[in-house]
Motif scaffolding. Structure first.
Motif, short mmCIF file in Angstrom:
data_model
loop_
_atom_site.label_atom_id
_atom_site.label_comp_id
_atom_site.label_asym_id
_atom_site.label_seq_id
_atom_site.Cartn_x
_atom_site.Cartn_y
_atom_site.Cartn_z
N ALA A 1 -13.88 15.60 10.33
CA ALA A 1 -14.11 14.89 9.17
C ALA A 1 -12.85 14.40 8.18
N GLY A 2 -12.02 15.54 8.05
CA GLY A 2 -10.99 15.16 6.97
C GLY A 2 -10.63 16.69 6.45
N GLY A 3 -9.90 16.49 5.30
CA GLY A 3 -9.41 17.54 4.51
C GLY A 3 -8.12 17.43 3.55
N ARG A 4 -8.00 18.55 2.87
CA ARG A 4 -6.92 18.41 1.80
C ARG A 4 -5.92 19.50 1.88
N PHE A 5 -4.60 19.18 1.79
CA PHE A 5 -3.67 20.41 1.87
C PHE A 5 -2.78 20.23 0.77
N THR A 6 -2.47 21.49 0.22
CA THR A 6 -1.39 21.69 -1.00
C THR A 6 -0.36 22.64 -0.73
N LEU A 7 0.81 22.06 -0.59
CA LEU A 7 2.13 23.17 -0.41
C LEU A 7 2.78 23.75 -1.65
N HIS A 8 2.49 24.95 -1.98
CA HIS A 8 3.24 25.28 -3.24
C HIS A 8 4.82 25.96 -2.86
N GLU A 9 4.90 26.57 -1.41
CA GLU A 9 6.36 27.00 -1.08
C GLU A 9 6.16 26.68 0.39
N PRO A 10 7.32 26.63 1.08
CA PRO A 10 7.16 26.50 2.41
C PRO A 10 6.92 27.87 3.21
N ILE A 11 6.13 27.26 4.43
CA ILE A 11 5.71 28.58 5.20
C ILE A 11 6.82 28.74 6.25
N ARG A 12 7.55 29.71 6.09
CA ARG A 12 8.79 29.84 6.78
C ARG A 12 8.68 30.67 8.13
N PHE A 13 9.50 30.02 9.32
CA PHE A 13 9.38 30.83 10.27
C PHE A 13 10.10 32.37 10.13
N GLY A 14 9.37 33.31 10.64
CA GLY A 14 9.66 34.62 10.36
C GLY A 14 8.81 35.45 9.54
N ASP A 15 8.33 34.34 8.48
CA ASP A 15 7.45 35.19 7.42
C ASP A 15 6.22 35.51 7.99
N THR A 16 5.67 36.66 7.22
CA THR A 16 4.38 37.25 7.61
C THR A 16 3.22 37.04 6.48
N VAL A 17 2.38 35.82 7.02
CA VAL A 17 1.53 35.27 5.99
C VAL A 17 0.22 35.63 6.30
N THR A 18 -0.57 35.91 5.31
CA THR A 18 -2.14 36.14 5.49
C THR A 18 -2.66 34.90 5.02
N ARG A 19 -3.70 34.69 5.99
CA ARG A 19 -4.58 33.59 5.58
C ARG A 19 -5.90 33.88 5.31
N LEU B 1 -1.66 16.52 0.09
CA LEU B 1 -2.19 15.44 1.10
C LEU B 1 -3.54 15.65 1.09
N SER B 2 -4.40 14.35 1.13
CA SER B 2 -5.68 14.13 1.46
C SER B 2 -6.14 13.28 2.41
N PHE B 3 -6.87 13.44 3.36
CA PHE B 3 -7.18 12.69 4.61
C PHE B 3 -8.57 12.50 4.87
N ARG B 4 -8.97 11.44 5.54
CA ARG B 4 -10.51 11.06 5.97
C ARG B 4 -10.37 10.59 7.20
#
Length: 272
Positions: free
Chosen positions: A80-98, A229-232
């Protein structure tokens, strides 16, 4: 009647190293140069994939059960849609926890019966610090689909007056490739007989996330850094339907849309 009383899944965390290869593969689907250094907004959908065993899939290709899949019978799922907020870039090579958690549930009455709206929140952390947050809105129905597929147009949409425009026509091959990249086995995207005869669609369905990514290609290709970003999604788009991603930007942000044949707006978005 939809009843989810007592359904309260606990949050869960998954950790992954962000490899550049999936982004390069998606760039191939879009016929663009692979991004350098970091994931564009929404391209995180290529990571943290739920790879369930084959024997745990339902007849529609989706998992029969899952932490954030509501326990309702004959479940049918729509994006149906969603929202996204980016505070810092998600860089290649980073270890990220979701970190995934159930954010909200709402039962609404639609033209075809009750619908369950589920919002799942994903928080992306690097070294314990939140660098991005996403909320996905998903709609679930129980019971049979519409008995007759809708009539849709395959004519080219009228040219818009938007500052940015991008034409795109999905075909079965591009839908298959996007399904593979996102590990999405939902049969509405690659099994036309299932999509039309069982789910009641007019053809193979273009992924909602692919439409959202196409929207974001407009500011990205114009060199505009999107932080929020917000999209529907409002109407499905089908394979072989020509669409136009259209957008305009102002001093405080801008608007984006997916224009489909027949004067249909399939998706709207705002960004800053």
């Amino acid at each position: 009647m939809i009843d989810i009383e007592g359904w309260a899944p606990e949050p869960v965390e998954t950790t992954e190293m962000i490899d550049a290869a999936p982004a390069a593969a998606l760039a191939g689907v879009l016929d663009v140069t692979p991004p350098d250094g970091a994931l564009p907004p929404l391209w995180q959908w290529l990571h943290f994939l739920d790879r369930v065993p084959q024997n745990e899939l339902g007849p529609d290709g989706h998992p029969r059960g899952g932490r954030f899949l509501p326990p309702i019978p004959d479940r049918r799922r729509m994006f149906a849609g969603g929202r996204f907020t980016l505070h810092e870039p998600i860089r290649f090579g980073d270890t990220v926890t979701r970190r995934d958690e159930l954010a909200a549930t709402t039962v609404k009455q639609g033209r075809s019966g009750e619908m369950l709206f589920v919002t799942v929140r994903h928080t992306f952390l690097r070294d314990g610090t939140a660098i991005a947050q996403e909320e996905q809105d998903l709609v679930y129905r129980s019971g049979d689909a519409a008995s007759k597929p809708p009539e849709v147009s395959y004519e080219t949409p009228e040219t818009t007056t938007a500052d940015w425009q991008l034409s795109f026509t999905a075909d079965p091959v591009s839908l298959f490739r996007f399904s593979a990249l996102t590990y999405n086995a939902h049969r509405i995207h690659y099994d036309e007989a299932y999509a039309t005869q069982i789910e009641g669609h007019a053809g193979l369905v273009v992924h909602g996330p692919l439409l959202a990514i196409l929207c974001l290609e407009l500011p990205r290709r114009a060199g505009h850094a999107v932080r929020e970003l917000s999209f529907r999604a409002s109407r499905p788009v089908y394979a072989r339907q020509p669409i136009i991603a259209a957008g305009s930007a102002g001093s405080a942000g801008g608007t984006l849309a997916i224009e489909a044949p027949g004067g249909v707006t399939a998706m709207t978005a705002t960004f800053s």
